[in-house]
Design a protein around this motif. Sequence first.
Motif, mmCIF file in Angstrom:
data_model
loop_
_atom_site.group_PDB
_atom_site.id
_atom_site.type_symbol
_atom_site.label_atom_id
_atom_site.label_comp_id
_atom_site.label_asym_id
_atom_site.label_seq_id
_atom_site.Cartn_x
_atom_site.Cartn_y
_atom_site.Cartn_z
ATOM 1 N N GLN A 204 82.630 35.890 0.644
ATOM 2 C CA GLN A 204 81.309 36.524 0.776
ATOM 3 C C GLN A 204 80.172 35.499 0.795
ATOM 4 O O GLN A 204 80.370 34.334 0.517
ATOM 5 N N GLY A 205 78.991 35.989 1.167
ATOM 6 C CA GLY A 205 77.835 35.112 1.184
ATOM 7 C C GLY A 205 77.418 34.671 2.572
ATOM 8 O O GLY A 205 76.370 34.053 2.741
ATOM 9 N N LEU A 206 78.251 34.957 3.597
ATOM 10 C CA LEU A 206 77.888 34.553 4.964
ATOM 11 C C LEU A 206 76.865 35.524 5.549
ATOM 12 O O LEU A 206 76.940 36.731 5.345
ATOM 13 N N ALA A 222 63.427 36.239 3.432
ATOM 14 C CA ALA A 222 64.412 36.843 4.333
ATOM 15 C C ALA A 222 65.825 36.296 4.123
ATOM 16 O O ALA A 222 66.740 36.630 4.880
ATOM 17 N N ALA A 223 66.020 35.473 3.087
ATOM 18 C CA ALA A 223 67.358 34.885 2.855
ATOM 19 C C ALA A 223 68.396 35.992 2.710
ATOM 20 O O ALA A 223 68.238 36.901 1.889
ATOM 21 N N ASP A 224 69.438 35.920 3.512
ATOM 22 C CA ASP A 224 70.482 36.956 3.389
ATOM 23 C C ASP A 224 71.871 36.363 3.613
ATOM 24 O O ASP A 224 72.759 37.018 4.147
ATOM 25 N N GLY A 225 72.054 35.126 3.202
ATOM 26 C CA GLY A 225 73.376 34.512 3.335
ATOM 27 C C GLY A 225 73.281 33.209 4.095
ATOM 28 O O GLY A 225 72.229 32.851 4.607
ATOM 29 N N TYR A 226 74.417 32.520 4.140
ATOM 30 C CA TYR A 226 74.417 31.197 4.761
ATOM 31 C C TYR A 226 75.267 31.189 6.012
ATOM 32 O O TYR A 226 76.050 32.093 6.278
ATOM 33 N N ASP A 301 71.198 32.730 -0.841
ATOM 34 C CA ASP A 301 71.478 34.018 -1.462
ATOM 35 C C ASP A 301 70.303 34.241 -2.411
ATOM 36 O O ASP A 301 69.959 33.327 -3.180
ATOM 37 N N PRO A 302 69.650 35.404 -2.355
ATOM 38 C CA PRO A 302 68.405 35.552 -3.135
ATOM 39 C C PRO A 302 68.563 35.175 -4.609
ATOM 40 O O PRO A 302 67.716 34.473 -5.161
#
Lengths: 403, 90
Positions: A204-206, A222-226, A301-302
Amino acid sequence: MTAVVVTGLGVTAPNGLGVQDYWEATLAGKSGIGRITRFDPAQYPARLAGEIPGFVAEEHLPSRLLPQTDRMTRLALVAADWALEDAGIRPRDLPEFGMGVVTASSSGGFEFGQGELQALWSRGSQYVSAYQSFAWFYAVNSGQISIRHGMKGPSSVVVSDQAGGLDAVAQARRQIRKGTGLVVSGAVDASICPWGWVAQLAAQGLTTSDEPSRAYLPFDEAADGYVPGEGGALLVMESEETARSRGARIYGEVAGYAATFDPKPGSGRPPALRRAIELALDDAGVAADAVDVVFADAAADPELDRIEAAALTAVFGPAAVPVTAPKTMTGRLYSGAAPLDLAAAFLAIRDGVIPPTVHVSPSPEHNLDLVTDRPREARIRTALVVARGHGGFNSAAVVRALS
Amino acid sequence: MDKHEFTLDDLKRILIEGAGAEESVDLDGDILDEDFEHLGYESLALLETGGRIEREYGIVLDDDVLTESNTPRALIDAVNSQLGETASAA
């Protein structure tokens, strides 16, 4: 204690092959993130990656090595060749037990392993390569570099996800302090293949974004993953004394390091990242206000961004130190990320310039002086590199110019 | 595959496919009685080569064939002897 210095850099990154290409691209804000081309990503929830274009292993490596190496190992072997060349080291001229290799790995050789698993289930065990026995293995980059250059001194691998890139360099520093003349250290990871991809998805995290410039936005609202990437860097490390006695060009010193582990979720205890940073500064014997730039872990990731920003503002004060994340141009390279950040930190020291974080509008909530869009000129003597690994690993390293 | 003779050219092709070739070694030279180790092939390369010979020629090589055949000539002879047995059994 013996100062341990870096005298050679070898870089394979999505936005540049070789130190010069990478550094020019990074200062120009050129991103290597795009839609995956190595397989058709249409059916997967995440479709962007930082792929290294234009790497033709046959141009760099002998045919003997090709049937037995995963892509990550080919990249690592070439990065090691370049780092040694950059350091002016000819391993054949040095005592073989005086040279070691310490790398990090997060996943091993997934692409090679996928090919052999496909051969196993579609054609049978007779079709599985004998080289699968080690080509997938975490330690294989250390082993292959060691064999290629006849480096028979202390060699090992560290597996602690993204933090491993710093943990390996710290282990290399220990070995040099114990008397090994030279250690090749750092990491290269590459597992942009369907099997590697589903493993990354499972962790997870992508981000699921399809727009490269809006995909990996650490410290942004707007960070929502890498975005994952492939590549990394290898460093030639020696004692200051050895480097000086042979008249080597010295990038700087690995002056401090520390690693901590986060408490169990739900324990109510604070995250341990701040402690890792403080311990690394203590280890280097530098005060927080002596740090000229921070290369952030930048999880995008927030919650993880909040934890990192809180640690940085607690140690340095609100917006008191320039922070950057050039990995916004490469994606997160797992174990390769922090060695690449170390390389960038040494180049920043050399050139007096902080590479930018691209595409990010920093959230005021984080209170960071994030260097965005364009490089910032600054006199840099000391830099902090932060790296966190999935599952609670926190590592921090301090590098500095030698006086 | 139904083949009844295994030649040096077959061996060279399979070695190169499975394990590549050492740059300092000329496989087109007189290599029949050279040690595999001198030709740049360690035990794992020979294991891979043996596996490829087995699947291409439909034979099974005894475990000690690969460890005891130190030269191309010895391995070629061992493979041909196995091919002969397989043919006479058929």
